[in-house]
Scaffold this active site. Structure first.
Site, PDB file in Angstrom:
ATOM      1  N   ARG A 132      12.833  -9.163  -8.082  1.00 54.70           N
ATOM      2  CA  ARG A 132      11.738  -9.966  -8.290  1.00 54.70           C
ATOM      3  C   ARG A 132      10.772  -9.301  -9.288  1.00 54.70           C
ATOM      4  O   ARG A 132      10.195  -8.169  -9.280  1.00 54.70           O
ATOM      5  CB  ARG A 132      10.873 -10.178  -6.897  1.00 54.70           C
ATOM      6  CG  ARG A 132      10.134 -11.352  -7.164  1.00 54.70           C
ATOM      7  CD  ARG A 132       9.262 -11.652  -5.773  1.00 54.70           C
ATOM      8  NE  ARG A 132       8.314 -10.588  -5.637  1.00 54.70           N
ATOM      9  CZ  ARG A 132       7.875  -9.922  -4.548  1.00 54.70           C
ATOM     10  NH1 ARG A 132       8.508 -10.063  -3.453  1.00 54.70           N
ATOM     11  NH2 ARG A 132       7.144  -8.863  -4.690  1.00 54.70           N
ATOM     12  N   GLU A 152       4.716  -5.350 -11.468  1.00 55.19           N
ATOM     13  CA  GLU A 152       5.950  -4.581 -11.324  1.00 55.19           C
ATOM     14  C   GLU A 152       7.182  -5.041 -11.110  1.00 55.19           C
ATOM     15  O   GLU A 152       7.209  -6.635 -11.089  1.00 55.19           O
ATOM     16  CB  GLU A 152       5.679  -3.615  -9.970  1.00 55.19           C
ATOM     17  CG  GLU A 152       5.914  -4.635  -8.699  1.00 55.19           C
ATOM     18  CD  GLU A 152       6.062  -3.916  -7.437  1.00 55.19           C
ATOM     19  OE1 GLU A 152       6.665  -2.767  -7.712  1.00 55.19           O
ATOM     20  OE2 GLU A 152       5.761  -4.660  -6.381  1.00 55.19           O
ATOM     21  N   ASN A 154      10.765  -5.181  -8.978  1.00 51.85           N
ATOM     22  CA  ASN A 154      11.324  -4.691  -7.713  1.00 51.85           C
ATOM     23  C   ASN A 154      12.760  -4.932  -7.586  1.00 51.85           C
ATOM     24  O   ASN A 154      13.270  -5.968  -8.066  1.00 51.85           O
ATOM     25  CB  ASN A 154      10.779  -5.795  -6.504  1.00 51.85           C
ATOM     26  CG  ASN A 154       9.477  -5.717  -6.360  1.00 51.85           C
ATOM     27  OD1 ASN A 154       8.738  -4.886  -5.902  1.00 51.85           O
ATOM     28  ND2 ASN A 154       8.558  -6.756  -6.906  1.00 51.85           N
ATOM     29  N   SER A 159      10.875  -9.063  -1.230  1.00 54.45           N
ATOM     30  CA  SER A 159      10.732 -10.256   0.003  1.00 54.45           C
ATOM     31  C   SER A 159      10.221 -11.536  -0.427  1.00 54.45           C
ATOM     32  O   SER A 159       9.831 -11.732  -1.549  1.00 54.45           O
ATOM     33  CB  SER A 159      10.077  -9.505   1.087  1.00 54.45           C
ATOM     34  OG  SER A 159       8.759  -9.044   0.495  1.00 54.45           O
ATOM     35  N   LYS A 335       8.260   3.000 -10.205  1.00 61.00           N
ATOM     36  CA  LYS A 335       7.200   2.798 -11.245  1.00 61.00           C
ATOM     37  C   LYS A 335       7.324   3.487 -12.762  1.00 61.00           C
ATOM     38  O   LYS A 335       6.975   3.295 -13.405  1.00 61.00           O
ATOM     39  CB  LYS A 335       5.722   3.198 -10.465  1.00 61.00           C
ATOM     40  CG  LYS A 335       5.528   2.265  -9.262  1.00 61.00           C
ATOM     41  CD  LYS A 335       5.129   1.028  -9.413  1.00 61.00           C
ATOM     42  CE  LYS A 335       4.632   0.420  -7.964  1.00 61.00           C
ATOM     43  NZ  LYS A 335       5.633   0.205  -7.066  1.00 61.00           N
ATOM     44  N   LYS A 403      -0.932   4.467  -9.804  1.00 54.12           N
ATOM     45  CA  LYS A 403       0.389   4.413  -8.582  1.00 54.12           C
ATOM     46  C   LYS A 403       1.223   5.379  -8.500  1.00 54.12           C
ATOM     47  O   LYS A 403       1.779   6.023  -9.477  1.00 54.12           O
ATOM     48  CB  LYS A 403       1.231   3.080  -9.256  1.00 54.12           C
ATOM     49  CG  LYS A 403       0.401   1.903  -9.574  1.00 54.12           C
ATOM     50  CD  LYS A 403       1.433   0.518  -9.685  1.00 54.12           C
ATOM     51  CE  LYS A 403       0.705  -0.619 -10.277  1.00 54.12           C
ATOM     52  NZ  LYS A 403       1.471  -1.603 -10.479  1.00 54.12           N
ATOM     53  N   GLU A 407       6.846   1.922  -2.864  1.00 55.36           N
ATOM     54  CA  GLU A 407       7.188   0.423  -2.846  1.00 55.36           C
ATOM     55  C   GLU A 407       6.398  -0.170  -1.383  1.00 55.36           C
ATOM     56  O   GLU A 407       6.279   0.602  -0.448  1.00 55.36           O
ATOM     57  CB  GLU A 407       8.712  -0.078  -2.682  1.00 55.36           C
ATOM     58  CG  GLU A 407       9.403   0.475  -3.885  1.00 55.36           C
ATOM     59  CD  GLU A 407       9.003   0.051  -5.233  1.00 55.36           C
ATOM     60  OE1 GLU A 407       8.593  -1.056  -5.234  1.00 55.36           O
ATOM     61  OE2 GLU A 407       8.964   0.687  -5.960  1.00 55.36           O
ATOM     62  N   GLY A 408       6.298  -1.391  -1.445  1.00 55.70           N
ATOM     63  CA  GLY A 408       5.645  -2.031  -0.136  1.00 55.70           C
ATOM     64  C   GLY A 408       4.272  -2.157  -0.003  1.00 55.70           C
ATOM     65  O   GLY A 408       3.864  -2.869   1.121  1.00 55.70           O
ATOM     66  N   ARG A 489       1.819 -15.300  -4.572  1.00 54.43           N
ATOM     67  CA  ARG A 489       0.992 -14.811  -3.602  1.00 54.43           C
ATOM     68  C   ARG A 489      -0.556 -14.711  -4.271  1.00 54.43           C
ATOM     69  O   ARG A 489      -0.741 -14.557  -5.386  1.00 54.43           O
ATOM     70  CB  ARG A 489       1.569 -13.243  -3.366  1.00 54.43           C
ATOM     71  CG  ARG A 489       2.568 -13.067  -2.455  1.00 54.43           C
ATOM     72  CD  ARG A 489       2.907 -11.618  -2.241  1.00 54.43           C
ATOM     73  NE  ARG A 489       3.377 -11.413  -3.356  1.00 54.43           N
ATOM     74  CZ  ARG A 489       3.551  -9.929  -4.047  1.00 54.43           C
ATOM     75  NH1 ARG A 489       3.577  -9.117  -2.917  1.00 54.43           N
ATOM     76  NH2 ARG A 489       3.741  -9.350  -4.888  1.00 54.43           N
TER      77      ARG A 489
HETATM   78  P1  ADP Z   1       4.054  -2.300  -4.426  1.00 55.64           P
HETATM   79  O1  ADP Z   1       5.264  -1.794  -4.960  1.00 55.64           O
HETATM   80  O2  ADP Z   1       3.264  -1.304  -3.477  1.00 55.64           O
HETATM   81  O3  ADP Z   1       4.057  -3.553  -4.322  1.00 55.64           O
HETATM   82  P2  ADP Z   1       2.508  -3.058  -6.858  1.00 55.64           P
HETATM   83  O4  ADP Z   1       2.543  -2.334  -8.253  1.00 55.64           O
HETATM   84  O5  ADP Z   1       3.161  -4.307  -6.815  1.00 55.64           O
HETATM   85  O6  ADP Z   1       3.034  -2.074  -5.787  1.00 55.64           O
HETATM   86  O7  ADP Z   1       0.868  -2.994  -6.571  1.00 55.64           O
HETATM   87  C1  ADP Z   1       0.518  -3.624  -5.161  1.00 55.64           C
HETATM   88  C2  ADP Z   1      -0.533  -4.613  -5.706  1.00 55.64           C
HETATM   89  O8  ADP Z   1      -1.750  -3.990  -6.495  1.00 55.64           O
HETATM   90  C3  ADP Z   1      -0.210  -5.683  -6.466  1.00 55.64           C
HETATM   91  O9  ADP Z   1       0.441  -7.048  -5.758  1.00 55.64           O
HETATM   92  C4  ADP Z   1      -1.379  -6.429  -7.113  1.00 55.64           C
HETATM   93  O10 ADP Z   1      -2.373  -7.022  -6.244  1.00 55.64           O
HETATM   94  C5  ADP Z   1      -2.152  -5.137  -7.394  1.00 55.64           C
HETATM   95  N1  ADP Z   1      -1.965  -4.537  -8.739  1.00 55.64           N
HETATM   96  C6  ADP Z   1      -1.089  -3.775  -9.084  1.00 55.64           C
HETATM   97  N2  ADP Z   1      -1.127  -3.453 -10.363  1.00 55.64           N
HETATM   98  C7  ADP Z   1      -2.127  -3.893 -11.036  1.00 55.64           C
HETATM   99  C8  ADP Z   1      -2.589  -4.174 -12.180  1.00 55.64           C
HETATM  100  N3  ADP Z   1      -2.145  -3.598 -13.302  1.00 55.64           N
HETATM  101  N4  ADP Z   1      -3.716  -5.052 -12.304  1.00 55.64           N
HETATM  102  C9  ADP Z   1      -4.183  -5.798 -11.284  1.00 55.64           C
HETATM  103  N5  ADP Z   1      -3.655  -5.521  -9.963  1.00 55.64           N
HETATM  104  C10 ADP Z   1      -2.531  -4.725  -9.872  1.00 55.64           C
HETATM  105 MG    MG Z   2       4.210  -5.136  -5.450  1.00 52.90          MG
END
Ligand code: ADP
Ligand code: MG
Length: 513
Positions: A132, A152, A154, A159, A335, A403, A407-408, A489
């Site tokens: 995803r 990101e 996945n 999920s 990441k 970051k 994950e998660g 979402r």
């Molecule tokens: P995870 O693997 O924990 O899901 P993500 O990279 O998806 O990590 O980050 C979790 C959440 O943080 C995302 O769903 C988003 O809401 C927010 N986020 C992450 N990166 C960004 C970004 N570059 N700009 C704005 N919000 C972000």
């Molecule tokens: Mg995410």
């Protein structure tokens, strides 16, 4: 939106009640549900875990730019191919891993499992990805047309595919029923609700792998196992995929195995093919040969409390079952990999790193790169050293999210929290983090229903596009590559994190504008 035609519409108390009761019943009748969180129903009140409740969901589909939606869907197959190729590039992944090994024990352990299996020789060359790719809409300074920027990618336990097709179905149902009964201008508003095949398409991916598995001559039937966490609140999302696998003309035996029970419920056949055998706990005389192992657990350190868990992961990895994902595919989703792809080139004339993985003419690579936002390492390279300055500066840090390789949800550090966080870490650990520009989508409004209460206000939407990909790392052939539906979402704009399961976000669907 014009004042006289707000979206979402202002609802009277009576209209809100009608909409809520419609959603509450439809969601349970159609499986748009989760197990209630402990702050809503305490474990003592539900000792047998029999209760379910509506998944957090928006009352209306959020407006989403059609161009962005089309853009995200149209590049998914290229993304699938890119990540399938990265997952087959052991040298590239080894370089990435070796940079973070000493400070990230989890990544180190995953790599050790891969090395052990490599030493003995992999028996299975097919790999499945249920991917995803997540995006937010970005309105750049001078840009008139909104574009998507990737949050990101996945590669493990992506999920909500089971619930998101149901969320689209809910909003579609409301658009022809409850919304039509509202007094305001909304009833006349036409909704553009795109179809969403996520449940069926992800199932097709699992089925493609199942069909491609060449079974041994043993008398055991083949099966798919879902490796799961226990307890799992998001169980119905997974169940919808299981039921779809079990319901078609040729149903596939599908079983849930808790990650902690791998060693007690599965074993490896004493044969050079190393078939993975699954013994039914309810009837140990029944044994299946596992064709596909689908991980909905195992993506983070908490699933590996002891060495037994790593032994279990090794058992799966060295077996003949097709893994979704293999260890290398899981690592491709780190990441750090995304950062290496997206770090701005030192010179414009340098070739894109993507050409290493997609030896194709430029147009497709350009389209992938258009979705990147700047991401920097925090290591001791020139790019890393200048990113350290950005991260530690009290002003510039406000445009970034930090970051770790996790994950998660719930792991990131945002904006002004970055400098004190980094200061609290030994500098040797900084390189296991990446620094990413914050994407700021245009402001929109919606109403979220969460645990019976509604929250109205500014929201931020995150679009995920699913992809399914099956490849053979021996022949280098891609056997199946499809775009597989979408997830929207939505979270309140005061919350940085967006995870539905982590308790921040809600399910939504796109109303294309
Ligand atoms: P995870 O693997 O924990 O899901 P993500 O990279 O998806 O990590 O980050 C979790 C959440 O943080 C995302 O769903 C988003 O809401 C927010 N986020 C992450 N990166 C960004 C970004 N570059 N700009 C704005 N919000 C972000
Ligand atoms: Mg995410």
């Amino acid at each position: 939106m014009a004042e006289d035609n707000p979206y979402p519409p202002s609802l009277t108390a009576g209209e809100t009640d009608h909409l809520l009761s419609t959603i509450k019943d439809w969601s349970i009748a159609n499986g748009l549900a989760v197990r209630p969180p402990p702050n809503v129903v305490a474990a003592e009140a539900d000792p047998h875990s029999v209760l379910a409740t509506t998944a957090p969901v928006t009352l209306f589909p959020s407006p989403f730019p059609r161009v962005c939606f089309e853009q995200a869907k149209s590049i998914q197959r290229a993304y699938n191919e890119l990540y399938a190729s990265i997952a087959q590039d052991e040298v590239f992944l080894k370089n990435i891993v070796s940079e973070i090994l000493e400070v990230d024990e989890f990544i180190a352990k995953l790599w050790q499992v891969h090395l052990k299996v490599k030493e003995e020789g992999y028996v299975q060359h097919l790999s499945l990805g249920l991917f995803r790719s997540d995006y937010m809409v970005h309105l750049g300074g001078a840009a008139v047309t909104p574009v998507i920027k990737q949050v990101e990618f996945n590669t493990i336990a992506s999920s909500f595919g089971g619930l998101s097709s149901q969320t689209s179905a809910l909003h579609k149902y409301l658009s022809t029923t409850a919304y039509q009964l509202l007094g305001g201008p909304i009833a006349a508003k036409s909704f553009n609700l795109p179809p969403n095949s996520s449940t069926d398409s992800l199932t097709e991916g699992l089925r493609a792998a199942f069909d491609a598995y060449s079974k041994s001559s043993s008398s055991h039937d083949s099966c798919i196992i879902f490796l799961v966490q226990t307890p799992e609140r998001n169980i119905f999302d997974q169940r919808r995929l299981e039921y779809a696998l079990q319901q078609q003309d040729s149903p596939i035996p599908t079983f849930r195995v808790p990650f902690g029970e791998i060693l007690s419920q599965t074993s490896i056949a004493d044969s050079p093919r190393r078939e993975l055998l699954y013994r039914l706990p309810s009837n140990p005389s029944k044994t299946f040969e596992v064709a596909v192992v689908y991980f909905r657990a195992g993506y983070g350190p908490s699933d590996y409390p002891d060495e037994k868990a790593w032994k279990a992961r090794l058992q799966i990895e060295r077996s003949n079952a097709i893994k979704c994902p293999s260890i290398l595919t899981q690592l491709a989703g780190a990441k750090k990999v995304q950062q290496v792809l997206a770090t701005p080139k030192a010179s414009l004339s340098d070739p894109s790193i993507i050409t290493r993985f997609l030896p194709k003419p430029g147009a497709e690579i350009d389209r992938l790169e258009e979705t990147f936002t700047n991401i920097f390492p925090l290591d001791e390279t020139p790019a890393g050293l200048s990113a350290r300055k950005l991260a530690m500066d009290p002003n510039s840090c406000r445009n970034y999210v930090l970051k770790p390789q996790r994950e998660g949800g719930g792991n990131n550090i945002y904006r002004s929290a970055i400098p004190p966080f980094l200061s609290s870490l030994p500098e040797t650990h900084w390189k296991s983090y990446i620094l990413m520009e914050i994407i700021t989508p245009p402001p929109i409004q919606n109403i979220i229903l969460r645990n019976g209460a509604i929250e109205k206000g500014g929201v931020i939407c995150e679009l995920g596009v699913y992809g399914t990909c099956l490849w053979n790392s021996d022949t280098k052939k891609v056997l199946h590559n499809e775009e597989a539906g979408y997830l929207l979402r939505t979270k309140g704009d005061k919350s940085e994190e967006g995870g539905v399961a982590a308790g921040f976000g809600s399910m939504d669907s796109c109303n294309l504008v």
